[in-house]
Design a protein around this motif. Structure first.
Motif, PDB file in Angstrom:
ATOM      1  N   LEU A 124       0.829  -1.195   0.000  1.00 55.22           N
ATOM      2  CA  LEU A 124       0.000   0.000   0.000  1.00 55.22           C
ATOM      3  C   LEU A 124       0.869   1.252   0.000  1.00 55.22           C
ATOM      4  O   LEU A 124       0.546   2.250  -0.658  1.00 55.22           O
ATOM      5  CB  LEU A 124      -0.921  -0.017   1.220  1.00 55.22           C
ATOM      6  CG  LEU A 124      -2.201   0.823   1.132  1.00 55.22           C
ATOM      7  CD1 LEU A 124      -3.017   0.449  -0.094  1.00 55.22           C
ATOM      8  CD2 LEU A 124      -3.031   0.660   2.390  1.00 55.22           C
TER       9      LEU A 124
ATOM     10  N   LEU B  64       1.989   1.880  -3.540  1.00 57.73           N
ATOM     11  CA  LEU B  64       0.887   2.387  -4.358  1.00 57.73           C
ATOM     12  C   LEU B  64       0.568   3.839  -4.018  1.00 57.73           C
ATOM     13  O   LEU B  64       0.218   4.625  -4.901  1.00 57.73           O
ATOM     14  CB  LEU B  64      -0.355   1.507  -4.166  1.00 57.73           C
ATOM     15  CG  LEU B  64      -0.249   0.083  -4.705  1.00 57.73           C
ATOM     16  CD1 LEU B  64      -1.462  -0.739  -4.312  1.00 57.73           C
ATOM     17  CD2 LEU B  64      -0.072   0.079  -6.220  1.00 57.73           C
TER      18      LEU B  64
ATOM     19  N   LEU C 251      -2.011  -8.698  -2.836  1.00 54.13           N
ATOM     20  CA  LEU C 251      -2.883  -7.761  -3.548  1.00 54.13           C
ATOM     21  C   LEU C 251      -4.311  -8.296  -3.609  1.00 54.13           C
ATOM     22  O   LEU C 251      -5.283  -7.537  -3.418  1.00 54.13           O
ATOM     23  CB  LEU C 251      -2.355  -7.519  -4.960  1.00 54.13           C
ATOM     24  CG  LEU C 251      -1.073  -6.692  -5.072  1.00 54.13           C
ATOM     25  CD1 LEU C 251      -0.541  -6.755  -6.499  1.00 54.13           C
ATOM     26  CD2 LEU C 251      -1.313  -5.239  -4.653  1.00 54.13           C
TER      27      LEU C 251
ATOM     28  N   VAL D 202      -7.613  -2.054  -2.519  1.00 54.91           N
ATOM     29  CA  VAL D 202      -6.901  -2.042  -3.799  1.00 54.91           C
ATOM     30  C   VAL D 202      -7.870  -2.443  -4.899  1.00 54.91           C
ATOM     31  O   VAL D 202      -8.777  -3.260  -4.691  1.00 54.91           O
ATOM     32  CB  VAL D 202      -5.691  -3.004  -3.762  1.00 54.91           C
ATOM     33  CG1 VAL D 202      -5.116  -3.256  -5.151  1.00 54.91           C
ATOM     34  CG2 VAL D 202      -4.600  -2.435  -2.848  1.00 54.91           C
TER      35      VAL D 202
ATOM     36  N   HIS E 224      -4.437   1.897  -5.308  1.00 50.94           N
ATOM     37  CA  HIS E 224      -5.048   1.921  -3.968  1.00 50.94           C
ATOM     38  C   HIS E 224      -6.375   2.676  -4.019  1.00 50.94           C
ATOM     39  O   HIS E 224      -6.645   3.458  -4.941  1.00 50.94           O
ATOM     40  CB  HIS E 224      -4.102   2.568  -2.948  1.00 50.94           C
ATOM     41  CG  HIS E 224      -3.965   4.045  -3.095  1.00 50.94           C
ATOM     42  ND1 HIS E 224      -4.879   4.941  -2.570  1.00 50.94           N
ATOM     43  CD2 HIS E 224      -3.026   4.805  -3.716  1.00 50.94           C
ATOM     44  CE1 HIS E 224      -4.506   6.174  -2.840  1.00 50.94           C
ATOM     45  NE2 HIS E 224      -3.385   6.118  -3.548  1.00 50.94           N
TER      46      HIS E 224
END
Length: 220
Positions: free
Chosen positions: A105, A108, A139, A150, A166
């Motif tokens: 995360l 992202l 993911l 996500v 995200h």
């Protein structure tokens, strides 16, 4: 429909907040000696010209405000030292994430939509995944959460791999993201050289951050 609705139960971050939160995640792993970050160090990290998409030019006030907003959302916490206030992220606790998920995360948040391969290659300094399949597995767990954190983007023309984004920034405009992302480069190419350049540029950015910390300790 070209947009995916964001669940109201998740915090919705603006661009500055997302960038600063990603920096806190990154610097906890890469420069633990200067973590938690001061406002100035967070600003240097947020405005790096490498490993960031898009490149930003946030002021000290922008970064300080973003940190305070993240604190109000439970995603960051202020720490006090003898010279300056410092901040650490609380994303794992606030969103119930594993270390692997925090690393992904964070990437992202810092670099926008990315493929599994890109995330695997860029994650080494945040968390060492066994292989790309482990990245994909994490993911998928973030996608399957309720609410999801996500989103897997549909492939745009010229792309051979799926990209992931995200969902902490509110509504996602899939069509706009597809236009921004460049077609996949041919196999081989100069990826190894590009990765080495990025590593060197990241090291320079860390030295700049450490210099900012040292200047603060010396009183300016």
């Amino acid at each position: 429909m070209t947009a995916v609705d964001q669940s109201p139960s998740l915090p919705v971050l603006d661009a500055a907040q997302a960038r600063v939160l990603g920096c806190l995640v990154e610097k906890e792993a890469t420069t633990p000696e200067t973590y938690p970050l001061t406002v100035n160090a967070a600003q240097v990290a947020a405005n790096q010209r490498t490993a960031r998409d898009p490149v930003m030019a946030l002021s000290t006030g922008d970064v300080h405000h973003a940190l305070r907003q993240l604190e109000s959302l439970g995603l960051a916490r202020q720490q006090f030292s003898s010279r300056a206030e410092r901040y650490e992220h609380r994303i794992a606790t606030a969103l119930d994430l594993t270390r692997q998920q925090v690393a992904l995360l964070g990437l992202l948040l810092l670099r926008g939509p990315q493929t599994v391969g890109e995330l695997y290659a860029r994650s080494e300094r945040l968390h060492r995944f066994a292989d790309a399949e482990e990245v994909r597995h994490q993911l998928e767990r973030l996608i399957q959460r309720q609410p999801a954190l996500v989103l897997q983007l549909p492939r745009a023309p010229g792309q051979r791999e799926d990209r992931f984004v995200h969902l902490l920034g509110g509504e996602v405009d899939v069509a706009a993201l597809a236009q921004r992302v460049q077609p996949d480069a041919p196999a081989g190419g100069s990826s190894a050289l590009e990765q080495r350049v990025q590593q060197l540029e990241a090291q320079v950015a860390e030295l700049q951050q450490q210099l900012a910390q040292l200047q603060e300790r010396l009183g300016g």
